[in-house]
Design an enzyme around this catalytic site. Structure first.
Site, PDB file in Angstrom:
ATOM      1  N   GLU B  32    -101.799 -44.172  31.983  1.00 50.60           N
ATOM      2  CA  GLU B  32    -102.521 -43.482  32.901  1.00 50.60           C
ATOM      3  C   GLU B  32    -102.683 -42.068  33.074  1.00 50.60           C
ATOM      4  OE1 GLU B  32    -101.535 -44.806  37.336  1.00 50.60           O
ATOM      5  OE2 GLU B  32     -99.675 -45.473  36.821  1.00 50.60           O
ATOM      6  N   SER B 168    -103.347 -47.695  38.465  1.00 52.41           N
ATOM      7  CA  SER B 168    -103.824 -47.879  37.758  1.00 52.41           C
ATOM      8  C   SER B 168    -104.724 -49.173  37.608  1.00 52.41           C
ATOM      9  CB  SER B 168    -104.590 -47.428  37.404  1.00 52.41           C
ATOM     10  OG  SER B 168    -104.396 -45.236  37.027  1.00 52.41           O
ATOM     11  N   TYR B 238    -112.470 -46.931  37.474  1.00 51.21           N
ATOM     12  CA  TYR B 238    -112.119 -45.961  36.969  1.00 51.21           C
ATOM     13  C   TYR B 238    -114.420 -46.095  36.053  1.00 51.21           C
ATOM     14  CZ  TYR B 238    -107.948 -45.117  37.659  1.00 51.21           C
ATOM     15  OH  TYR B 238    -107.244 -44.936  38.894  1.00 51.21           O
ATOM     16  N   ARG B 277    -101.648 -41.192  49.419  1.00 49.40           N
ATOM     17  CA  ARG B 277    -102.511 -42.524  49.705  1.00 49.40           C
ATOM     18  C   ARG B 277    -101.660 -43.534  49.678  1.00 49.40           C
ATOM     19  NH1 ARG B 277    -105.039 -44.138  44.957  1.00 49.40           N
ATOM     20  NH2 ARG B 277    -103.249 -45.695  45.126  1.00 49.40           N
ATOM     21  N   ASP B 279    -102.047 -47.796  50.118  1.00 49.88           N
ATOM     22  CA  ASP B 279    -103.301 -49.180  49.832  1.00 49.88           C
ATOM     23  C   ASP B 279    -102.632 -49.991  50.782  1.00 49.88           C
ATOM     24  OD1 ASP B 279    -103.908 -47.244  48.087  1.00 49.88           O
ATOM     25  OD2 ASP B 279    -102.990 -48.504  46.204  1.00 49.88           O
ATOM     26  N   GLU B 292     -98.760 -50.603  48.434  1.00 48.80           N
ATOM     27  CA  GLU B 292     -98.188 -49.274  48.135  1.00 48.80           C
ATOM     28  C   GLU B 292     -98.261 -48.008  48.414  1.00 48.80           C
ATOM     29  OE1 GLU B 292    -100.224 -50.390  44.071  1.00 48.80           O
ATOM     30  OE2 GLU B 292     -99.628 -49.016  44.109  1.00 48.80           O
ATOM     31  N   ASN B 294     -99.056 -44.372  46.866  1.00 45.03           N
ATOM     32  CA  ASN B 294     -98.957 -43.047  45.665  1.00 45.03           C
ATOM     33  C   ASN B 294     -98.386 -42.042  46.092  1.00 45.03           C
ATOM     34  OD1 ASN B 294     -99.992 -45.016  43.454  1.00 45.03           O
ATOM     35  ND2 ASN B 294    -101.154 -45.786  45.435  1.00 45.03           N
ATOM     36  N   GLY B 298    -104.961 -40.692  42.510  1.00 46.45           N
ATOM     37  CA  GLY B 298    -105.917 -39.728  41.317  1.00 46.45           C
ATOM     38  C   GLY B 298    -106.846 -39.118  42.275  1.00 46.45           C
TER      39      GLY B 298
END
Lengths: 392, 330
Positions: B32, B168, B238, B277, B279, B292, B294, B298
């Site tokens: 990543e 990612s 992305y 963050r 999800d 999950e 993080n 990002g």
């Protein structure tokens, strides 16, 4: 893996922890830095009026005269008037495609072919067709058949693109009889040949085989480059083209960039005229041969089930992985194991080549090349175990 | 120095930010890496807008030595993937004792492993999709056939197959046919030594960013991710225009409340730092299912965390506040 995932993984390949068998670039310590530094300083101090000014779209005449000498070493006989200097030979290829290729036209390429050429042809919306290719190069029969089939479906075949010496990625060199036959087949079919030749002076034994251009100067465009024998950052390449096409190339180049970098051209010209460049190239051949030997020895030792053609020059080994392993699927694990390579599918317009990997031996020193292959072998072993468990 | 975007900042905060040279640590050795570099650009751009001194550096193998050579007032790590999120970097930063905009080593370790985080979340009463975790060794020892058959009997189809650790969308596959499960597992195991097979929950994909403030952690409004076509995979994440984002998510107030409560529960109970963050999938009944969390979310132009933060308060204000609140990791 998707192309964008592969690109993201390559962002890691340049890290110092990784042995990169991916890039086709000369090692920085092989460049004649002192000489280039002296030349650059002198040009700025004494030649700024020419070196730092706009120049001719066809290229500096001093450089074009030197190109004639360099090209002669590659078995190309030409004169300065037929040379068009470009920003690397990649730009020459782009300009040719811009001039010749309309969307939907067919372009014939070797199988596999240079990934940078695929990018150019795709950008002009060409239909890229791979022609059967063996250790002697592209098959003339395959060329004839491909032309006939493309025309039968109403497509115009605009050019056939080949890298005849130490091909990228296969490492193969087209034999002399094959060159004769291919040029004859292309001429009979009325198709222009583009001969991309960055590696001919980097053969490990013997001189280059006479170019395709020499066999049919009216039907072959020869592309040359100083990226491999001097320095890629200078971005100086050239095309040697039949007069009618040469004039169009000059016009297209002028529209694209006005002129190639006058400074870079003068640097190359001064280097070629003032220094024994042939000796430098001789040293490069010795260096690359040592690295190539390190790779093929390590492959024989660590990956005896892989198959490859021992290169006689250039930068690359094209290895077929054992058991039909998918090189793209191996790449994440390889990056974790600190080794990078280019999956074979990158060198095809379609979905072929997945079971091959292009391994570059040019950049890392021999011990690192061997270590990279050893790491790759560990990755292959792990993947084979998983596949075995999956019953594949 | 021209200062832009500090309109909502108190004078005190502004002074502190301007004085603090922030090192945004990015890149590093990870699949990543590219995303991380883009995240760093995003963070640095906002920091520069606040007038803060900012330097983006690529994390070298000797990151401790690298940081010791720099005179950083604050370090903001934006490394994604293993080295950045598995607690290794946090240990280095803790050793260094420098103020950090991030999470400590323990929180990183617990979050980095999706199976560990999911098991803990389930224990806190949060809905988590049924899943099994398969190591490469288990895959080899049991053989794919028996393993896949048992997993499909237990979990059903479709399945989300993903590396146990990683982000990612690398190596993530949605599998609808039993014959494709082994291939997806092999792909996931190419990215990590263990993979997670998760029952696919249908619904809206939503992320919730939790951010530390003076009053403690706050949840940003949920952000909904709607892929224009296909899955929310690496390319979609992305590629500008590949996703339609809805801020706030198209859920009713009660569901939004459950999402925010869930995000804060995960953030607090895992002991996470400046930003996290989480999800989620919101099913048709309005139940949020935790996927999950993080610890280094990002921060690229197509990332949901900046969108969530900006929905909470002007981004420069939030970012400046995080910098001024940075503390050495514990």
């Amino acid at each position: 893996m998707t192309a964008s995932e592969i690109r993201a993984l390559f962002a890691v390949a340049g890290r110092p922890e990784v042995v990169s068998l991916a890039g086709g670039m000369p090692p920085p310590d092989s460049l004649p830095l002192d000489l280039l530094s002296d030349i650059a300083a002198r040009l700025v101090l004494t030649d700024a009026a020419a070196s730092l000014q706009y120049g001719s779209a066809q290229g500096d005449v001093l450089l074009r005269e030197s190109v004639v000498e360099v090209a002669a070493e590659s078995g190309v006989h030409t004169h300065p008037g037929d040379v068009v200097v470009t920003t690397g030979s990649q730009q020459a290829l782009d300009l040719l495609a811009r001039i010749l290729v309309d969307p939907g036209d067919a372009v014939l390429v070797e199988s596999p072919t240079y990934v940078g050429a695929l990018g150019v042809f795709r950008s002009y919306e060409a239909v890229v067709r791979h022609v059967a290719t063996d250790a002697d190069g592209m098959s003339p029969e395959g060329l004839r058949a491909a032309v006939a089939e493309e025309r039968a479906v109403g497509r115009r075949v605009k050019l056939v693109y080949v890298v005849p010496n130490h091909q990228n990625p296969s490492g193969a060199t087209m034999s002399s009889p094959r060159r004769d036959a291919l040029v004859e087949a292309a001429a009979a079919a009325g198709v222009l040949v583009v001969e991309d030749d960055p590696y001919s002076l980097l053969g490990f034994d013997g001189g280059p085989i006479a170019s395709l251009h020499r066999r049919d100067p009216g039907g072959v465009v020869h592309l040359g480059s100083f990226s491999k024998i001097l320095a890629p950052g200078l971005r100086v390449g050239y095309a040697i083209a039949p007069p009618a096409l040469r004039d169009k190339l000059v016009l297209a180049a002028e529209a694209a960039v006005l002129c190639p970098s006058a400074f870079a051209q003068r640097v190359v010209a001064a280097y070629l005229t003032e220094h024994p460049w042939r000796e430098h190239v001789k040293g490069l051949r010795v260096m690359y041969r040592e690295r190539c030997d390190a790779m093929t020895d390590a492959l024989a030792r660590h990956l005896p089930d892989a198959r490859w053609l021992a290169p006689r020059g250039g930068f690359f080994v094209w290895a077929r992985l054992p058991d039909g392993l998918d090189a793209s699927a191996l790449l994440p694990r390889a990056i974790q194991a600190r080794v990078a390579f280019v999956p074979g599918s990158a060198f095809y317009a379609g979905d072929q080549g997945g079971d091959h990997a292009r391994l570059s031996f040019c950049l890392p020193p021999p011990a690192d090349v061997a270590e990279g292959v050893r790491r790759l072998a560990g990755v292959v072993t792990a993947e084979r175990e998983l596949r075995s468990a999956a019953g594949r | 120095m021209t200062v832009v975007g500090t309109h909502a900042m108190s004078e005190q905060v502004f002074d502190a930010v301007v004085r603090t040279p922030v090192v945004v640590l990015a890149g590093g050795f990870s699949s990543e890496r590219e995303v991380s570099l883009r995240s760093a650009e995003g963070v640095a751009a906002v920091l520069a807008d606040t007038g803060c001194g900012v330097q983006v550096i690529d994390a070298e193998p000797d990151v401790l030595g690298q940081l010791q050579r720099l005179d950083a007032g604050v370090v903001w790590p934006t490394l994604h993937g293993a080295a950045g999120e598995d607690g290794s970097l946090a240990e280095v930063l803790r050793l260094l004792g420098v103020p950090v905009v991030g999470t400590g080593p323990d929180g990183c370790r617990l979050s980095w492993d999706k199976s560990v985080a999911a098991a803990l979340a389930a224990g806190w009463g949060i809905a988590v999709p049924p899943a099994i975790t398969v190591t490469a060794d288990l895959f080899r020892d049991l053989g794919a056939h028996r393993l896949v058959e048992s997993a499909v009997v237990r979990l059903g189809l479709p399945l989300a197959v993903k590396p146990k650790r990683g982000g990612s969308g690398f190596g993530v596959h949605v599998v609808h046919r039993v014959d494709d499960v082994a291939q997806a597992l092999m792909s996931a195991l190419g990215h990590d030594s263990a993979a997670r097979l998760e029952r696919m929950v249908s619904g809206r994909e939503v992320t919730v960013t939790a951010v530390e403030t003076e009053e403690g952690p706050r949840a940003c409004p949920p952000v909904e991710i709607e892929p224009v076509a296909g899955d929310y995979d690496f390319s979609a994440r992305y590629t500008a225009g590949a996703i339609e984002f809805h801020v706030p998510a198209r859920v009713d107030a009660a569901t939004a409340g459950r999402l925010e409560h869930g995000a804060l529960t995960v953030h607090r109970n895992l002991g996470l730092g400046a930003l996290s963050r989480s999800d989620w999938i919101v099913d048709t009944a309005g139940t949020p299912w935790f996927l999950e969390v993080n610890t280094s979310p990002g921060m690229t132009p197509t990332s949901t965390t900046p969108m969530g933060l900006a929905a909470l308060a002007p981004l420069p204000e939030v970012v400046s506040s995080l910098v001024t609140r940075a503390r050495p990791l514990t």
